[in-house]
Design an enzyme around this catalytic site. Structure first.
Site, PDB file in Angstrom:
ATOM      1  N   LEU A 107      24.971 -76.347  61.135  1.00  0.00           N
ATOM      2  CA  LEU A 107      24.997 -76.559  59.608  1.00  0.00           C
ATOM      3  C   LEU A 107      24.982 -77.915  59.396  1.00  0.00           C
ATOM      4  O   LEU A 107      25.539 -78.097  58.465  1.00  0.00           O
ATOM      5  CB  LEU A 107      26.036 -75.679  59.104  1.00  0.00           C
ATOM      6  CG  LEU A 107      25.982 -74.189  59.318  1.00  0.00           C
ATOM      7  CD1 LEU A 107      27.124 -73.468  58.668  1.00  0.00           C
ATOM      8  CD2 LEU A 107      24.493 -73.742  58.305  1.00  0.00           C
ATOM      9  N   CYS A 108      24.008 -78.745  59.808  1.00  0.00           N
ATOM     10  CA  CYS A 108      24.184 -80.237  59.483  1.00  0.00           C
ATOM     11  C   CYS A 108      22.692 -80.710  59.149  1.00  0.00           C
ATOM     12  O   CYS A 108      22.386 -81.889  59.688  1.00  0.00           O
ATOM     13  CB  CYS A 108      25.177 -81.082  60.307  1.00  0.00           C
ATOM     14  SG  CYS A 108      24.715 -80.859  61.997  1.00  0.00           S
TER      15      CYS A 108
END
Lengths: 158, 287
Positions: free
Chosen positions: B88-89
């Site tokens: 999630l980056c």
């Protein structure tokens, strides 16, 4: 009479100048800057014994042991104390640099850490579910990149 | 046309998703500030040790360390990949791994062998699937990188270099430029590159205690470790800002989706009312 007073002031200024033979000391570790400033005299826990260093010392490069660095800061009576867990000491005539370690270092300890890391890598290799090779991995990546680009385009539209 | 209840449920679910992404955005923003501070705090050490190592290479030393000598033939290459542990980056890990993979394919085509060290979970998973020869790894670094944890995995590569098992060592990580921009970078750690080696020798040499060899060995190992630490710290700052940006756009998207759904919901409600009204009117006319 004002003259002697002025002379005295000049004299003290001169004294200040001659006393200002100082050496700049930087104590840094990989994680932070610990100390930086001028000192008159500094004591380091050298590997072969305590090292007391005055300004204009000849260039010296040595390891230091875990211990306390004592720094005589001008205009202060007590020594400034800094604890270091070993490291390197570089002395130049006008500049002293302490490269402090953040961890206790010893050959066996380092070796143990290396072995541990190797073991974990081997374990991870054993547990791998399937080997797909460079080509498939590249395809996976390409897909991820395509997704990202699609997201970017979507974002622009909004 | 979906009924009112269905749409209401959908709106609720998107709203709770938005709450989560918003929270993650805020967490990443506060972690990012700390990560940037840490990255900056590591800089003085890097600069100092570079200065000392530079002085050393200019001093008159008859001992030549293997880290400073370029080998003629490169048979095996060491690679350290720095990635994040969590996802999630955005494209952070994908970009750096793609860069590493392009290089790996080049080396593969040239018939060079590879020994990989992975720092971070994402890189480990990727290298495993790619079937790379992983010699050491490190995961679970947390939010604060500690040099102590890096020593082990790095030592495996440095030892391999000293023994001649690898001839060059590269590191791939994401360079932090600013909050909006991070750049995947690959650079050569060993042998130490041009800015350190060579140049004119000075007239003076250090006093070494206990002896030149031991001191230089220690110093250069620390130099390499410091550079790796700096890369890890920078990668961490990049990770947090990439996550913050990714979560911010996720929250924005959720907001848009909610707006659209609300429009659909209101339309459906209106349609139902109109329909009911016309039915009543129709019924009254029939009577």
């Amino acid at each position: 009479m004002s003259f002697p007073g002025a002379l005295r002031a000049w004299d003290t200024a001169q004294q200040g100048k001659t006393m200002a033979i100082r050496v700049h000391v930087d104590v840094v570790s990989a994680e932070e800057l610990i100390f930086s400033g001028e000192t008159d005299f500094a004591v380091f826990p050298g590997e072969a014994g305590e090292l007391g260093i005055y300004p204009r010392h000849t260039p010296l490069l040595t390891r230091i042991r875990p211990g306390t660095v004592r720094l005589k800061v001008p205009d202060r009576d007590e020594y400034e104390m800094v604890y270091v867990s070993g490291g390197m000491l570089e002395v130049q005539p006008a500049l002293i640099t302490v490269l402090a370690d953040t961890a206790i270092r010893a050959h066996d300890l380092d070796e143990a850490k290396a072995m541990e890391s190797k073991r974990r890598a081997e374990e991870a290799l054993k547990n791998r579910s399937s080997e797909v090779g460079l080509a498939t991995a590249e395809a996976e990546l390409a897909q991820a990149v395509a997704q990202l680009q699609a997201i970017k385009r979507l974002r622009k539209r909004h | 046309m979906p009924s009112g209840k269905e749409i209401r449920n959908k709106i609720k679910s998107v709203e709770s998703t938005r709450k989560i992404t918003k929270a993650m955005e805020m967490v990443a923003a506060s972690k990012m500030r700390k990560a940037q501070d840490r990255m900056r705090a590591a800089r003085p050490y890097g600069e100092k040790i570079r200065l000392v190592a530079g002085n050393l290479s200019h001093a008159l030393t008859d001992y030549r360390h293997p880290f400073l000598t370029v080998r003629e033939q490169v048979k095996t290459i060491g690679l350290i990949t720095v990635t994040s542990d969590k996802g999630l980056c955005g494209g952070l890990n994908t970009n750096v791994l793609r860069l590493a993979l392009t290089k790996m394919k080049e080396w593969d085509a040239e018939g060079k062998k590879l020994r990989v060290t992975t720092i971070g979970n994402k890189g480990l998973g990727f290298m495993q699937r790619a079937g790379a020869n992983i010699v050491s790894q490190l995961t679970g670094l947390g939010d604060t990188p500690h040099l102590e944890k890096l020593i082990g995995p790095v030592k495996v590569q440095l030892d391999a270099y000293m023994k001649g098992e690898i001839d060059v060592l590269y590191i791939a990580f994401t360079r932090f430029i600013n909050t909006m921009k991070q750049e995947p970078t690959l650079y050569q750690l060993l042998p130490l590159s041009g800015d350190l080696v060579g140049g004119e020798s000075n007239r003076w040499d250090y006093l070494y205690e206990p002896d030149a060899k031991a001191v230089i060995d220690d110093l250069l190992v620390r130099y390499v470790e410091a550079m790796i630490y700096q890369s890890v710290a920078e990668n961490m700052a990049s990770e947090q800002s990439a996550r913050m940006v990714a979560m911010k756009s996720a929250s924005d998207n959720a907001k848009n989706v909610i707006g659209e759904l609300k429009l659909v919901y209101n339309k459906a409600r209106q349609a139902a009312i109109t329909k009911e009204l016309s039915e009543i009117v129709g019924g009254a006319a029939a009577v």
